[in-house]
Design a protein around this motif. Structure first.
Motif, PDB file in Angstrom:
ATOM      1  N   HIS A  72      -2.514   8.432   4.137  1.00  0.00           N
ATOM      2  CA  HIS A  72      -3.731   7.771   3.682  1.00  0.00           C
ATOM      3  C   HIS A  72      -3.714   6.282   4.032  1.00  0.00           C
ATOM      4  O   HIS A  72      -4.738   5.715   4.413  1.00  0.00           O
ATOM      5  CB  HIS A  72      -3.888   7.938   2.170  1.00  0.00           C
ATOM      6  CG  HIS A  72      -4.187   9.341   1.750  1.00  0.00           C
ATOM      7  ND1 HIS A  72      -4.374   9.703   0.439  1.00  0.00           N
ATOM      8  CD2 HIS A  72      -4.333  10.485   2.485  1.00  0.00           C
ATOM      9  CE1 HIS A  72      -4.628  11.005   0.377  1.00  0.00           C
ATOM     10  NE2 HIS A  72      -4.601  11.496   1.608  1.00  0.00           N
ATOM     11  N   ARG A 112      -4.188   5.863   7.876  1.00  0.00           N
ATOM     12  CA  ARG A 112      -5.590   6.160   8.217  1.00  0.00           C
ATOM     13  C   ARG A 112      -6.508   5.020   7.768  1.00  0.00           C
ATOM     14  O   ARG A 112      -7.445   4.638   8.485  1.00  0.00           O
ATOM     15  CB  ARG A 112      -6.001   7.470   7.561  1.00  0.00           C
ATOM     16  CG  ARG A 112      -7.408   7.948   7.958  1.00  0.00           C
ATOM     17  CD  ARG A 112      -7.660   9.331   7.406  1.00  0.00           C
ATOM     18  NE  ARG A 112      -7.535   9.339   5.944  1.00  0.00           N
ATOM     19  CZ  ARG A 112      -7.486  10.459   5.225  1.00  0.00           C
ATOM     20  NH1 ARG A 112      -7.518  11.638   5.813  1.00  0.00           N
ATOM     21  NH2 ARG A 112      -7.390  10.370   3.896  1.00  0.00           N
ATOM     22  N   GLY A 113      -6.250   4.473   6.581  1.00  0.00           N
ATOM     23  CA  GLY A 113      -7.070   3.371   6.098  1.00  0.00           C
ATOM     24  C   GLY A 113      -6.940   2.127   6.954  1.00  0.00           C
ATOM     25  O   GLY A 113      -7.937   1.450   7.239  1.00  0.00           O
ATOM     26  N   ARG A 140      -8.817   2.656  10.134  1.00  0.00           N
ATOM     27  CA  ARG A 140     -10.250   2.586   9.913  1.00  0.00           C
ATOM     28  C   ARG A 140     -10.734   1.142   9.877  1.00  0.00           C
ATOM     29  O   ARG A 140     -11.806   0.809  10.383  1.00  0.00           O
ATOM     30  CB  ARG A 140     -10.599   3.282   8.595  1.00  0.00           C
ATOM     31  CG  ARG A 140     -12.101   3.444   8.358  1.00  0.00           C
ATOM     32  CD  ARG A 140     -12.405   3.878   6.948  1.00  0.00           C
ATOM     33  NE  ARG A 140     -12.161   2.803   5.994  1.00  0.00           N
ATOM     34  CZ  ARG A 140     -11.327   2.874   4.973  1.00  0.00           C
ATOM     35  NH1 ARG A 140     -10.614   3.974   4.781  1.00  0.00           N
ATOM     36  NH2 ARG A 140     -11.166   1.851   4.151  1.00  0.00           N
ATOM     37  N   ARG A 180       0.403   4.672  -2.429  1.00  0.00           N
ATOM     38  CA  ARG A 180      -0.439   5.687  -1.803  1.00  0.00           C
ATOM     39  C   ARG A 180       0.349   6.470  -0.779  1.00  0.00           C
ATOM     40  O   ARG A 180       1.325   5.971  -0.221  1.00  0.00           O
ATOM     41  CB  ARG A 180      -1.656   5.029  -1.142  1.00  0.00           C
ATOM     42  CG  ARG A 180      -2.581   4.299  -2.107  1.00  0.00           C
ATOM     43  CD  ARG A 180      -3.552   3.413  -1.348  1.00  0.00           C
ATOM     44  NE  ARG A 180      -4.307   4.161  -0.358  1.00  0.00           N
ATOM     45  CZ  ARG A 180      -4.966   3.602   0.649  1.00  0.00           C
ATOM     46  NH1 ARG A 180      -4.935   2.290   0.807  1.00  0.00           N
ATOM     47  NH2 ARG A 180      -5.630   4.348   1.511  1.00  0.00           N
ATOM     48  N   SER A 238       0.824  -1.204   0.000  1.00  0.00           N
ATOM     49  CA  SER A 238       0.000   0.000   0.000  1.00  0.00           C
ATOM     50  C   SER A 238       0.860   1.257   0.000  1.00  0.00           C
ATOM     51  O   SER A 238       0.532   2.241  -0.666  1.00  0.00           O
ATOM     52  CB  SER A 238      -0.923  -0.002   1.225  1.00  0.00           C
ATOM     53  OG  SER A 238      -1.808  -1.101   1.197  1.00  0.00           O
TER      54      SER A 238
END
Length: 397
Positions: free
Chosen positions: A79, A82-83, A86, A75, A71
């Motif tokens: 981000h 945070r992903g 989440r 990215r 990832s």
């Protein structure tokens, strides 16, 4: 003989992951499913040799590190972090809503730690687990349904979420270090574990040393997963890993045997041995990693189960200890049936029927609580996501 589990809560528990689809991920999905099943089996049976046969947590951290590095390559780090958070937190909040409510109903409150202000502050770790969330000790169970000290069983697996969160937060920095100094970065956690083990460094404070212990024990596995994704391991000559990994594993096993490894005294109580053994096993498994574009024939019949275990890994992991406690409590009630106690004591003493009951209860938790994983991943909630619907759709295209 009672089947109520007496095995203490250990750190042998799975990765916060989304189901994967790229070429190599079918192999990784298999490893996750095996690790998750082995975790449940170990926490019921308590067989000390199981973590040696398959060190689930080292494997799961390696797979998480691999996914994290993938990832971060495409990215922005903020981000990605945070992903991951989440996806991690909503299932934890659901567990906390059930568990904390139950503890409060049984009298747990601000005076539990002797300092009401600290109690409220520590309660926030159920929201963001930077440290171990607090729980009530010594709670009475529900007669015939839930055994005593259920809160400890419920909160036991949360060490993994805490460790995962810290690894996620550190990953952008670890990836930069790995690219600059690959070998030193991979070996640094093991060196740190050795420093703690042999007294060269002392763990500071009271609440946060566990995060340092987790990093020193499993950090090398996480970084190995990142190194695999970055192609670092491919630069090593093919003969090196099969030659070196067994020797490293033997070192870890020797150290464990020299320091009291036995039934009821697992690798988690010997962090340095755990770090070395897990590192060697993960290194070998990543080296052997096959490229599976399709499931091999011998695994094709298991693909739906493997998909379900991966899709609901967080739910299964978070609730499996509670399911074990409930299953054992219910099974023990059968001793009150005179015919069973007299004629089938061997069956009541066997843990295997309890294992079946545990997985039935876990299936119930998948249906009851698994939707939180879908919401966390911004997917439409599904009751039983085993890939069957996707397979039927593919056939009709």
């Amino acid at each position: 003989m009672s089947t109520t589990p007496t095995q203490p809560v250990t750190r042998d528990q799975p990765e916060i992951l989304k189901p994967s689809s790229p070429v190599r991920d079918r192999y990784f999905d298999l490893l996750r499913a095996l690790a998750l099943f082995r975790v449940v089996l170990y926490h019921l049976m308590g067989w000390a040799w199981l973590p040696l046969v398959f060190p689930s947590m080292g494997v799961m951290f390696a797979l998480a590190g691999n996914l994290m590095a993938r990832s971060l390559r495409s990215r922005p780090p903020l981000h990605v972090v945070r992903g991951r958070m989440r996806r991690l937190l909503p299932p934890l909040w659901l567990l906390g809503a059930v568990g904390v409510t139950g503890m409060l109903a049984q009298g747990w409150g601000p005076d539990a730690e002797g300092h009401p202000g600290w109690w409220w502050l520590h309660l926030t770790f159920w929201i963001l687990p930077l440290s171990d969330p607090p729980y009530a000790e010594g709670l009475a169970g529900i007669q015939g349904l839930v055994g005593e000290d259920w809160a400890a069983e419920l909160a036991g697996p949360l060490w993994y979420l805490r460790a995962y969160l810290w690894f996620v937060l550190l990953s952008p920095f670890l990836l930069k270090a790995l690219r600059a100094l690959p070998l030193a970065t991979i070996l640094a956690p093991i060196a740190l574990s050795a420093a703690f083990e042999f007294g060269y460094l002392a763990l500071p404070g009271e609440r946060f040393p566990s995060a340092l212990t987790d990093f020193s024990t499993f950090g090398a596995c996480w970084i190995l997963g990142m190194a695999h994704q970055e192609g670092v391991l491919k630069r090593i000559p093919q003969y090196v890993v099969p030659s070196v990994a067994p020797a490293i594993a033997c070192l870890g096993l020797w150290y464990a045997l020299e320091h009291g490894f036995r039934q009821g005294h697992d690798l988690d109580e010997i962090p340095f041995a755990q770090s070395v053994w897990s590192f060697a096993t993960v290194l070998l498994l990543l080296h052997l990693s096959p490229s599976w574009t399709e499931w091999p024939d011998r695994l094709r019949h298991w693909r739906r189960l493997i998909t379900l275990l991966n899709t609901r890994a967080v739910t299964i992991y978070l609730w499996h200890n509670a399911c074990i406690l409930v299953a054992a409590t219910l099974w023990d009630r059968l001793w009150n049936v005179d015919v069973l106690a007299d004629q089938y004591a061997w069956l009541l003493e066997s843990p295997w029927p309890v294992l079946v009951l545990v997985w039935l209860l876990i299936g119930g938790c998948v249906v009851a609580f698994g939707w939180a994983e879908d919401l966390a991943a911004r997917r439409k909630p599904r009751l039983w996501p085993d890939g069957a619907e996707r397979g039927r759709t593919a056939k009709h295209r």
